[in-house]
Scaffold this motif. Structure first.
Motif, PDB file in Angstrom:
ATOM      1  N   VAL A 195      92.056  74.054  58.738  1.00  0.00           N
ATOM      2  CA  VAL A 195      91.020  75.047  58.438  1.00  0.00           C
ATOM      3  C   VAL A 195      90.849  75.190  56.929  1.00  0.00           C
ATOM      4  CG1 VAL A 195      90.453  77.509  58.532  1.00  0.00           C
ATOM      5  CG2 VAL A 195      91.264  76.335  60.577  1.00  0.00           C
ATOM      6  N   GLY A 196      91.954  75.229  56.193  1.00  0.00           N
ATOM      7  CA  GLY A 196      91.864  75.299  54.742  1.00  0.00           C
ATOM      8  C   GLY A 196      91.122  74.107  54.166  1.00  0.00           C
ATOM      9  N   LEU A 197      91.378  72.930  54.723  1.00  0.00           N
ATOM     10  CA  LEU A 197      90.683  71.718  54.281  1.00  0.00           C
ATOM     11  C   LEU A 197      89.180  71.844  54.501  1.00  0.00           C
ATOM     12  CD1 LEU A 197      90.610  68.712  53.418  1.00  0.00           C
ATOM     13  CD2 LEU A 197      91.056  68.121  55.807  1.00  0.00           C
ATOM     14  N   LEU A 198      88.777  72.300  55.679  1.00  0.00           N
ATOM     15  CA  LEU A 198      87.351  72.426  55.994  1.00  0.00           C
ATOM     16  C   LEU A 198      86.660  73.422  55.082  1.00  0.00           C
ATOM     17  CD1 LEU A 198      87.483  72.425  59.907  1.00  0.00           C
ATOM     18  CD2 LEU A 198      86.511  70.642  58.443  1.00  0.00           C
ATOM     19  N   VAL A 199      87.301  74.564  54.853  1.00  0.00           N
ATOM     20  CA  VAL A 199      86.680  75.603  54.023  1.00  0.00           C
ATOM     21  C   VAL A 199      86.540  75.132  52.579  1.00  0.00           C
ATOM     22  CG1 VAL A 199      86.939  77.947  53.108  1.00  0.00           C
ATOM     23  CG2 VAL A 199      87.497  77.472  55.501  1.00  0.00           C
ATOM     24  N   THR A 200      87.599  74.537  52.039  1.00  0.00           N
ATOM     25  CA  THR A 200      87.543  74.105  50.641  1.00  0.00           C
ATOM     26  C   THR A 200      86.605  72.921  50.452  1.00  0.00           C
ATOM     27  OG1 THR A 200      89.870  74.759  50.470  1.00  0.00           O
ATOM     28  CG2 THR A 200      88.957  73.541  48.631  1.00  0.00           C
ATOM     29  N   MET A 201      86.531  72.025  51.433  1.00  0.00           N
ATOM     30  CA  MET A 201      85.590  70.908  51.336  1.00  0.00           C
ATOM     31  C   MET A 201      84.157  71.405  51.198  1.00  0.00           C
ATOM     32  SD  MET A 201      86.986  67.794  51.431  1.00  0.00           S
ATOM     33  CE  MET A 201      85.815  66.669  52.184  1.00  0.00           C
ATOM     34  N   GLY A 202      83.858  72.522  51.861  1.00  0.00           N
ATOM     35  CA  GLY A 202      82.510  73.067  51.781  1.00  0.00           C
ATOM     36  C   GLY A 202      82.273  73.881  50.531  1.00  0.00           C
ATOM     37  N   ILE A 203      83.228  74.769  50.210  1.00  0.00           N
ATOM     38  CA  ILE A 203      83.058  75.646  49.059  1.00  0.00           C
ATOM     39  C   ILE A 203      83.270  74.890  47.749  1.00  0.00           C
ATOM     40  CG2 ILE A 203      84.032  77.661  47.878  1.00  0.00           C
ATOM     41  CD1 ILE A 203      84.613  78.859  50.579  1.00  0.00           C
ATOM     42  N   GLY A 204      84.222  73.942  47.754  1.00  0.00           N
ATOM     43  CA  GLY A 204      84.494  73.174  46.545  1.00  0.00           C
ATOM     44  C   GLY A 204      85.444  73.848  45.589  1.00  0.00           C
ATOM     45  N   SER A 205      86.083  74.946  46.007  1.00  0.00           N
ATOM     46  CA  SER A 205      86.989  75.670  45.109  1.00  0.00           C
ATOM     47  C   SER A 205      88.214  76.141  45.866  1.00  0.00           C
ATOM     48  CB  SER A 205      86.279  76.879  44.485  1.00  0.00           C
ATOM     49  OG  SER A 205      87.202  77.712  43.809  1.00  0.00           O
ATOM     50  N   SER A 206      89.381  75.671  45.456  1.00  0.00           N
ATOM     51  CA  SER A 206      90.625  76.132  46.074  1.00  0.00           C
ATOM     52  C   SER A 206      90.888  77.589  45.719  1.00  0.00           C
ATOM     53  CB  SER A 206      91.790  75.259  45.604  1.00  0.00           C
ATOM     54  OG  SER A 206      91.865  75.258  44.189  1.00  0.00           O
ATOM     55  N   THR A 258      98.945  75.417  50.205  1.00  0.00           N
ATOM     56  CA  THR A 258      98.497  74.068  50.569  1.00  0.00           C
ATOM     57  C   THR A 258      97.124  74.108  51.226  1.00  0.00           C
ATOM     58  OG1 THR A 258     100.799  73.399  50.919  1.00  0.00           O
ATOM     59  CG2 THR A 258      99.101  71.955  51.799  1.00  0.00           C
ATOM     60  N   ALA A 259      96.904  75.078  52.121  1.00  0.00           N
ATOM     61  CA  ALA A 259      95.608  75.216  52.785  1.00  0.00           C
ATOM     62  C   ALA A 259      94.502  75.472  51.771  1.00  0.00           C
ATOM     63  CB  ALA A 259      95.651  76.346  53.811  1.00  0.00           C
ATOM     64  N   GLY A 260      94.823  76.223  50.721  1.00  0.00           N
ATOM     65  CA  GLY A 260      93.837  76.474  49.680  1.00  0.00           C
ATOM     66  C   GLY A 260      93.563  75.250  48.834  1.00  0.00           C
ATOM     67  N   ALA A 261      94.631  74.506  48.510  1.00  0.00           N
ATOM     68  CA  ALA A 261      94.482  73.338  47.636  1.00  0.00           C
ATOM     69  C   ALA A 261      93.830  72.162  48.347  1.00  0.00           C
ATOM     70  CB  ALA A 261      95.849  72.913  47.097  1.00  0.00           C
ATOM     71  N   LEU A 262      94.010  72.076  49.672  1.00  0.00           N
ATOM     72  CA  LEU A 262      93.415  70.980  50.439  1.00  0.00           C
ATOM     73  C   LEU A 262      91.894  70.974  50.287  1.00  0.00           C
ATOM     74  CD1 LEU A 262      95.507  71.014  53.718  1.00  0.00           C
ATOM     75  CD2 LEU A 262      94.966  68.977  52.386  1.00  0.00           C
ATOM     76  N   GLY A 263      91.344  69.823  50.042  1.00  0.00           N
ATOM     77  CA  GLY A 263      89.899  69.711  49.917  1.00  0.00           C
ATOM     78  C   GLY A 263      89.416  69.748  48.492  1.00  0.00           C
ATOM     79  N   ASP A 264      90.245  70.293  47.571  1.00  0.00           N
ATOM     80  CA  ASP A 264      89.858  70.260  46.160  1.00  0.00           C
ATOM     81  C   ASP A 264      89.704  68.806  45.728  1.00  0.00           C
ATOM     82  OD1 ASP A 264      89.156  71.309  43.761  1.00  0.00           O
ATOM     83  OD2 ASP A 264      91.165  71.830  43.106  1.00  0.00           O
ATOM     84  N   ALA A 265      90.619  67.961  46.193  1.00  0.00           N
ATOM     85  CA  ALA A 265      90.463  66.513  46.041  1.00  0.00           C
ATOM     86  C   ALA A 265      89.656  66.002  47.227  1.00  0.00           C
ATOM     87  CB  ALA A 265      91.830  65.832  46.008  1.00  0.00           C
ATOM     88  N   GLY A 266      88.605  65.278  46.953  1.00  0.00           N
ATOM     89  CA  GLY A 266      87.808  64.711  48.029  1.00  0.00           C
ATOM     90  C   GLY A 266      86.513  65.423  48.316  1.00  0.00           C
TER      91      GLY A 266
END
Length: 439
Positions: free
Chosen positions: A340-351, A382-390
């Motif tokens: 879930v953290g990955l999905l949210v950060t991938m969309g928002i773009g900010s951990s 980790t959930a917050g940081a996920l998605g910042d890369a990518g």
């Protein structure tokens, strides 16, 4: 259907099939808003409100690009280029070439890491350092996907682990939001909890360096406006004033917390010292602004996208549904929370913006399932940081692309986002999950 999941999926799929990222963000936001019940007018209104918040950062990056190209025109960056070319040697000795590649990777890695903690300027160094180095990278046939991975690692790993600079801000957000959600933790505990997830990033970096992108890749040489002027005029006086301009820009940015006025201060120094020609200054600044225009427009669009998905209220729904699925399993709960953290950060773009969204639900759930405070920190961080890369909308990927694509030979999605997603998000999920289970 969950609006966040659909919006992020639409945005990512369109980006992967090479639809312009700005268009992908707009279409994704429109899709999410309609599914989320905002209606067409409500979605457009939310998106319009959101993009207003991205104007400041877009102007910051535009001025930073102009300053970077102006600095390059003084010849200061070419000192480094010439030094590395001397190491390579005219004969192209394989040992010297390998040493030069290692020096480039080490230099970029150190600068990226320092930009988060020691000298907290984030991506501001990229348009100054990277474009002049492209000539050297082309000579050495360095795969730019490797440099993108190195840059993204340096822009993410230090703030996750070290409580200094941007790292202090990130860890303070974790501690404050966990406390407001009912679990008091000490700031000193966060680096301990985030050590194993950060190790996952290190593993991903080593894979990128020694396996994925170790083979040579050829690029065409390109000469910019700044490079052309650099060939015409080169002097110690200009280099000295370039150093003064960099110091002035850094001082103003840190003192007033403004990238806009920091860049203006640096440009002003170059103007009054005549380190750049008045006749060519307009062309130089225009080239720099064009170089950073892409990142500016993406950040503006990303701000609108984030506002729309927040307004739908489906972020909270996604988190709550995830909580309902886990039952009593810690292993399943940890994995689902990270996804879930990955999905949210991938969309928002900010951990940094993801932590407040997920902490309110994840903390009570973690306590209920019996996770220790350290394990809960590892999950939230980790959930917050996920998605910042990518993430196509993250400045941790946009910054590297802005520097590496100045000659239009580096694709944002396939040369930055996909490599960084594979090398950092996957090991971050694995090691973050292990941390949640072990701690």
């Amino acid at each position: 259907m969950n609006a966040v999941l659909i919006a992020v999926t639409v945005m990512l799929v369109l980006s992967l099939v090479r639809v312009n990222v700005v268009m992908a963000l707009i279409i994704g936001a429109l899709t999410g808003g309609l599914i989320g019940g905002l209606g067409l007018e409500g979605t457009i209104a939310a998106f319009s409100d959101g993009i207003a918040g991205g104007a400041n950062i877009a102007l910051s990056y535009a001025l930073l690009g102009g300053f970077a190209v102006a600095i390059s025109s003084t010849g200061i960056a070419n000192l480094l280029v010439e030094w590395v070319l001397k190491i390579v040697g005219k004969e192209g000795d394989s040992r010297k070439k390998a040493l030069s590649k290692a020096l480039i990777v080490l230099l970029v890695l150190l600068m990226a890491c320092f930009s988060q903690n020691l000298i907290p300027i984030h991506i501001a160094f990229i348009p100054i350092l990277i474009p002049p180095l492209l000539r050297v990278m082309n000579e050495l046939e360095i795969d730019r996907r490797l440099i993108a991975s190195v840059l993204t690692f340096g822009l993410t790993a230090p703030y996750i682990l070290l409580p200094v600079g941007f790292g202090y801000m990130f860890q303070e957000i974790i501690a404050d939001n966990m406390a407001s959600s009912g679990l008091e933790v000490s700031m000193s505990e966060i680096p301990t909890a985030m050590l194993l997830p950060t190790l996952g990033l290190v593993v991903g970096l080593l894979v990128a360096i020694f396996f994925s992108y170790r083979k040579p890749r050829q690029y065409k040489q390109h000469t910019s406006v700044a490079a052309k002027q650099n060939e015409e005029s080169y002097s110690i006086r200009k280099i000295v004033f370039a150093v003064v301009a960099i110091v002035a820009a850094l001082y103003v940015q840190l003192a007033w917390d403004s990238m806009i006025f920091g860049a203006l201060a640096g440009i002003f120094v170059l103007y009054i010292t005549r380190a750049i020609s008045w006749k060519q200054s307009d062309d130089l600044l225009n080239e720099g602004m064009r170089m950073m225009a892409f990142i500016g427009f993406v950040m503006i669009s990303a701000a609108g996208f984030a506002t729309v998905i927040r307004e739908t209220g489906h972020v909270q729904t996604l988190v709550e549904h995830t909580s309902a699925l886990v039952g009593g399993s810690q292993a399943l709960a940890a994995m689902l929370m990270l996804i879930v953290g990955l999905l949210v950060t991938m969309g928002i773009g900010s951990s940094f913006a993801t932590i407040p969204i997920i902490a309110a639900i994840f903390v009570p759930l973690a306590v209920e399932l019996g996770f220790s405070p350290l394990a809960t920190i590892a999950i939230i961080g980790t959930a917050g940081a996920l998605g910042d890369a990518g993430s196509p909308a993250s400045d941790s990927t946009l910054g590297p692309t802005a520097g590496l694509n100045t000659d239009n030979q580096h694709n944002h999605i396939w040369d930055t986002c996909v490599p960084t997603f594979l090398h950092f998000n996957i090991p971050l999920i694995i090691f973050g999950w292990l941390a949640a289970i072990i701690l």
